[in-house]
Design an enzyme around this catalytic site. Structure first.
Site, PDB file in Angstrom:
ATOM      1  N   GLY A 122      -9.759  -3.469   1.665  1.00  0.00           N
ATOM      2  CA  GLY A 122      -8.953  -4.615   0.707  1.00  0.00           C
ATOM      3  C   GLY A 122      -7.612  -3.573   0.636  1.00  0.00           C
ATOM      4  O   GLY A 122      -7.091  -2.864   1.461  1.00  0.00           O
ATOM      5  N   SER A 123      -6.984  -4.024  -0.490  1.00  0.00           N
ATOM      6  CA  SER A 123      -5.451  -3.361  -0.631  1.00  0.00           C
ATOM      7  C   SER A 123      -5.510  -1.862  -0.730  1.00  0.00           C
ATOM      8  O   SER A 123      -4.270  -1.398  -0.573  1.00  0.00           O
ATOM      9  CB  SER A 123      -5.017  -3.570  -2.309  1.00  0.00           C
ATOM     10  N   THR A 124      -6.692  -0.900  -0.784  1.00  0.00           N
ATOM     11  CA  THR A 124      -6.444   0.253  -0.569  1.00  0.00           C
ATOM     12  C   THR A 124      -5.819   0.615   0.966  1.00  0.00           C
ATOM     13  O   THR A 124      -5.088   1.608   0.960  1.00  0.00           O
ATOM     14  CB  THR A 124      -7.717   1.182  -0.923  1.00  0.00           C
ATOM     15  N   PHE A 125      -6.164  -0.417   1.802  1.00  0.00           N
ATOM     16  CA  PHE A 125      -5.703   0.091   3.224  1.00  0.00           C
ATOM     17  C   PHE A 125      -3.992  -0.110   3.112  1.00  0.00           C
ATOM     18  O   PHE A 125      -3.496   0.343   4.278  1.00  0.00           O
ATOM     19  CB  PHE A 125      -6.323  -1.059   3.865  1.00  0.00           C
ATOM     20  N   LYS A 126      -3.378  -0.795   2.243  1.00  0.00           N
ATOM     21  CA  LYS A 126      -1.981  -1.126   2.113  1.00  0.00           C
ATOM     22  C   LYS A 126      -1.194   0.248   2.245  1.00  0.00           C
ATOM     23  O   LYS A 126      -0.272   0.628   2.944  1.00  0.00           O
ATOM     24  CB  LYS A 126      -1.611  -1.638   1.226  1.00  0.00           C
TER      25      LYS A 126
END
Lengths: 458, 489
Positions: B219-223
């Site tokens: 999810g957004s942690t991959f941003k």
């Protein structure tokens, strides 16, 4: 005594050495080795020498000493190697059983085996004292045959134990009459063949290129033999029936020099083995198990006895795990009896197995030697027969547990747990020693020979 | 008769030779095959004949080897103190079911079969005497492990936590819930069989090590990875300059519109986009850079490494092989086929905290002999340089903004510098399944100090509609507890 002053005849000629001191020295080793092994088991398992090591050594030593003294008096010229080998094998067997007892605290077998060994030595003594000359034994040939057959029929009326009806049971006390019968039958065969071998060799008619003897010459011995093998097949004691068969064929061949007997014997045994092996379920399963000892593992049922035995031998490798350090108890209920060799294989390795087999080979070789030097045909045939019995029994047992041949369930002479076996084999050794004593004795008679029983062709 | 007797004796000799030959065949040639057959229990008996070595946490054993059997058979068992707490570290050593995790990987040391344990390996080989078992000292910090376990347990959900020392790669905490007691399956009795059957059949899969062996959409942690790629590749020169990003962002070559949970994402700067977690900005950046640039960046952080071991084997995290443009857009915000283990996301946070260098993660500090002397220590090793140091420092400041002014406020620690990133990963068909709440973070005691801890938390959550708030609300407090435990070390 002979070391200091050579024994001479009345005429002053030197007598051949009796070798009794050699026997004594060998016996010292035969006692020391098991005592050392006994201490070894204790050290390996508990880090200390078992407190009763001295007691055990003294007990074994005393038994052996009694036997030795009896030999000095009653068979002074006997082969000096036979008794020490028997003592060593018996002692090692006790150590192996003691060692396996450690794994089965509820079933202790070593003490009862020691008792049976003592009874064996008593029987040894009885033969030494009672049989002044081995030739007297031959007089009772037909009685022997009858007794043997009776002994062998009796277990039919007792329930089968582990698939084979080879036991006579009375409470906790059990006997395997097939083991006793084996010596008695060999006595009968030897006696009969000694009397008829000339006839058997000379007279006969050719049939299909094979010289067959007349029925009346071979009839009785063939009948007894067929009966005994038949009974054993009925009792599903295949090992012992193979033993009788083999011993009989060997004796017949040795007596008559007719290769035809071996051919006929081999054909019979092949047909018999094939029929029984494929028709009788108990035997059939053993043959299957021999063909693929690991089938039950692949079927998800875990390893059977034979597979466990092979695992033992494999685990032992060349040098073995060391006495007391193997896991041959995994073999299960027959670990102390039929499969005792697996413990040797695992804990003493190929080296130990080879040494043990050489001991048996020496025993057999000395037995044959006793036969070669025996002054009479009966004595020779008896010695050959008893030696062949030993050799075949060792082959059937050792071959069975190493998957060379199908498993048949017999005991390793002297080594395995089993009272009947130990007692019988002590008697067997006593007879061999009596025969060798007669053969090695100086020609000048020291005592009056007993009248020869029907001895014509000495 | 003498001739025939000699022949008979010769026949007996042949029998003996056959026996000897066969014995040699079995004991010398076939021995190895038989020794390793499935039905042969000797290896197991030998294994449990002596006490098994211990696994140590902070020099204290968390395992035991009590004497159980009277006979030689499986003499020593296996016990565990705080079994469920340390199960993701130790694994199990079962007399029936074999070994797993550290119990499995370091089995030679623990079972005493490793030749390095003996003083004279050659003599040992001949005498077959086994050395006393060795011990395995782990890098686990008990306080961090306990904090992570308590935090996860309090959510009542499945999940995992990994905490690393960013400067060394040492694993400080490794937790997976629901957990189990390895001691329950250690024996060879009925109870062990029943416990195994129950654990094996449990739909929650308590024996699964979710920290190392389960991959989740990050999810957004991959941003953070996408931001690193954008800065490192020069696609974004200044994180404070506005980007040209529509809101919603139409995925290329499709009619699908990608929206945001946060406000103000149109033309948002990289810093703002990370702080409030704009999907659109990162999706478009991924497309602008292309899948290959994204892939290389992910790989630099440790993705797609099938050989990663800590020394327990780690399931590789993946960035999709050759995604098309809309798939690249989704992959860049940690959706589509992008999947990561909690360990991998902890490595991302650790790499950024460690000024761009990702250290090789390790769980075993050293292997010791029975007397405590070292068999082998673990040296810190660089796994890869993920981004240049200046880029890493920029990313640090941006991640600190996430905690001070953005979605990661729940991870704030008074008196310490904390950088983080929240995430909520959609998954399941049409994203209908309950989302995963993520939080990755690092902390250091002061602005100039070296980072002391990096952590990744994933909670298999229940609330579907709170979007990124879930990561901040559910996962961040756990990360905070773990970081606090390491900071007060």
């Amino acid at each position: 005594m002979s070391r200091w002053r050579r024994r001479t005849t009345a005429a002053g000629e030197p007598l051949p050495p009796t070798r009794r001191n050699t026997e004594f020295l060998l016996l010292v080793f035969a006692v020391l080795v098991p005592v050392f092994a006994y201490a070894n088991v204790g050290l390996a398992r508990h880090g200390s020498i078992p407190p009763d090591t001295a007691k055990y050594g003294l007990g074994l030593g005393l038994l052996v000493l009694i036997a030795h003294i009896l030999v000095r008096f009653f068979a002074p010229y006997a082969d000096p190697v036979l008794l020490p080998i028997a003592a060593l094998l018996n002692g090692l067997g006790l150590v192996l059983i003691y060692r396996l007892d450690l794994e089965t605290p509820k079933a202790q077998a070593a003490s009862s085996q020691l008792m049976w060994s003592a009874i064996g030595v008593i029987l040894f003594a009885a033969v030494m004292i009672a049989v002044r000359d081995h030739r007297s034994v031959g007089k009772y040939a037909y009685l022997a045959a009858a007794v043997a057959l009776f002994l062998m029929i009796v277990p039919v009326f007792f329930p089968a134990i582990n698939g084979a009806k080879v036991w006579i049971r009375a409470g906790a006390f059990s006997l395997q009459p097939g083991e006793f019968a084996k010596i008695i039958l060999v006595v009968f065969f030897a006696s009969y063949l000694a009397r008829t071998r000339e006839t058997l060799m000379m007279i006969g008619h050719r049939f299909c290129g094979v010289n067959l003897p007349r029925g009346r010459d071979l009839g009785p011995v063939l009948a007894v033999w067929l009966a005994s093998v038949g009974i054993l097949v009925l009792e599903r004691d295949l090992g012992t029936s193979f033993l009788y068969f083999g011993a009989f064929v060997v004796m017949l061949y040795v007596a008559t020099a007719r290769i035809g007997w071996i051919v006929v014997g081999l054909i019979l045994i092949s047909v018999g083995a094939f029929v029984v092996g494929s028709a009788e379920p108990h035997v059939h399963s053993r043959v299957q198990n021999w063909l693929d000892p690991f089938a039950s593992i692949h079927a998800g049922l875990g390893p059977g006895q034979l597979a466990q035995s092979l695992f033992c031998f494999a685990a032992g490798g060349l040098l073995g795990a060391g006495l007391g350090l193997g896991h041959s108890i995994l073999v299960g209920f027959a670990a102390k009896s039929d499969f005792i060799l697996a413990t040797v294989g695992e804990e003493l390795g190929l080296t130990g197995i080879a040494a043990l087999l050489v001991l048996y080979a020496l025993l057999v070789a000395r037995g044959f030697r006793a036969g070669l030097t025996a002054p009479d045909t009966f004595g020779s045939l008896l010695a050959y027969g008893l030696s062949a019995v030993l050799a075949i029994q060792v082959f059937v047992v050792a071959g069975g547990v190493t998957a060379l041949i199908p498993l048949t369930g017999m005991t390793m002479p002297f080594l395995a747990q089993g009272g009947s076996s130990v007692v019988t084999n002590w008697a067997l050794i006593a007879l061999l020693m009596k025969i060798s004593d007669r053969g090695r004795r100086p020609l000048a008679p020291i005592e009056e020979p007993v009248p020869l029983p029907e001895e014509v062709h000495a | 008769m003498i001739v025939t007797a000699r022949r008979a004796a010769g026949f007996c000799l042949l029998l003996l030779l056959a026996l000897l030959g066969n014995a040699t065949w079995v004991q010398a040639y076939r021995a190895d095959t038989y020794d390793h057959m499935s039905g042969n229990r000797r290896p197991q008996i030998v294994r449990y004949q002596q006490p098994r070595g211990d696994i140590l946490v902070a020099d204290a054993p968390i395992t035991g080897s009590p004497h159980t059997a009277e006979s030689f058979d499986l003499a020593y068992g296996r016990s565990y103190t705080d079994g469920p707490l340390y199960a993701p570290v130790t694994g199990y050593a079962s007399q029936l079911y074999g070994t797993s995790l550290l119990e499995g990987v370091e089995d030679d040391i623990l079972a005493g079969t490793d030749p390095r344990l003996g003083a004279w390996p050659v003599i040992t080989a001949v005498t077959r005497r086994r050395a006393a078992a060795g011990n395995v000292a782990t890098t686990i910090l008990p306080a961090a492990q306990q904090a992570a376990f308590n935090g996860l347990a309090s959510t009542g959900n499945k999940g995992a936590v990994v905490a690393l020392d960013p400067t060394t790669g040492a694993i400080l905490a490794l937790v997976s819930t629901p957990s189990y007691d390895p001691g329950a399956v250690a024996g060879a009795n009925k109870g062990a069989r029943a416990a195994w059957a129950a654990l094996d059949g449990d739909p929650d899969r308590p024996m699964l090590n979710r920290a190392l062996r389960e991959t989740y959409p990050p999810g957004s942690t991959f941003k953070v990875v996408t931001a690193a790629a954008a800065l490192a590749s020069g696609t974004v020169a200044d994180p404070d300059q506005p980007t040209t990003t529509p809101d919603p962002y139409p995925l290329p070559e499709t009619h699908t519109l990608l929206g945001n949970e946060a406000d103000g994402c149109r033309n948002a700067s990289l810093r703002y986009a990370l702080t409030v977690s704009c999907n659109t900005v990162f999706a478009k950046l991924g497309v602008d850079m292309g899948a290959e640039v994204m892939r290389r960046q992910a790989t630099a952080f440790g993705f797609d490494d099938p050989k990663l071991r800590v020394p327990v084997a780690v399931t590789p995290s993946v960035f999709p092989k050759s995604p098309d443009r809309p798939q690249t857009a989704l992959s860049s915000i940690g959706q589509f086929d992008t999947r990561a283990t909690p360990l991998q996301m902890a490595m991302v946070a650790a790499g950024i905290a460690n000024d761009g260098e990702v250290m090789r993660p390790y769980l075993v500090e050293r292997l010791t002999r029975h007397d405590g002397s070292t068999v082998r220590g673990t040296e810190r090793q660089s796994l890869a340089r993920a981004v240049p140091a200046p880029v890493a420092r920029r990313l640090q400041r941006m991640m600190q903004d996430v905690v001070t002014t953005g979605t990661g406020g729940n991870a704030r620690i008074d008196g310490a510098i904390v950088g983080g990133k929240t995430g909520t990963a959609q998954h399941g068909e049409h994203n209908r399944a309950v989302p995963y709440a993520w939080f990755i973070a690092y902390a250091k005691p002061s602005p100039d100090a070296k980072p002391t801890v990096a952590v990744a938390v994933v909670v298999e959550d229940g609330a579907a509609d709170r979007a990124d708030i879930t990561g901040g609300g559910l996962a961040a407090p756990i990360a905070k507890a773990v970081m606090t435990a390491t900071l007060s070390r």
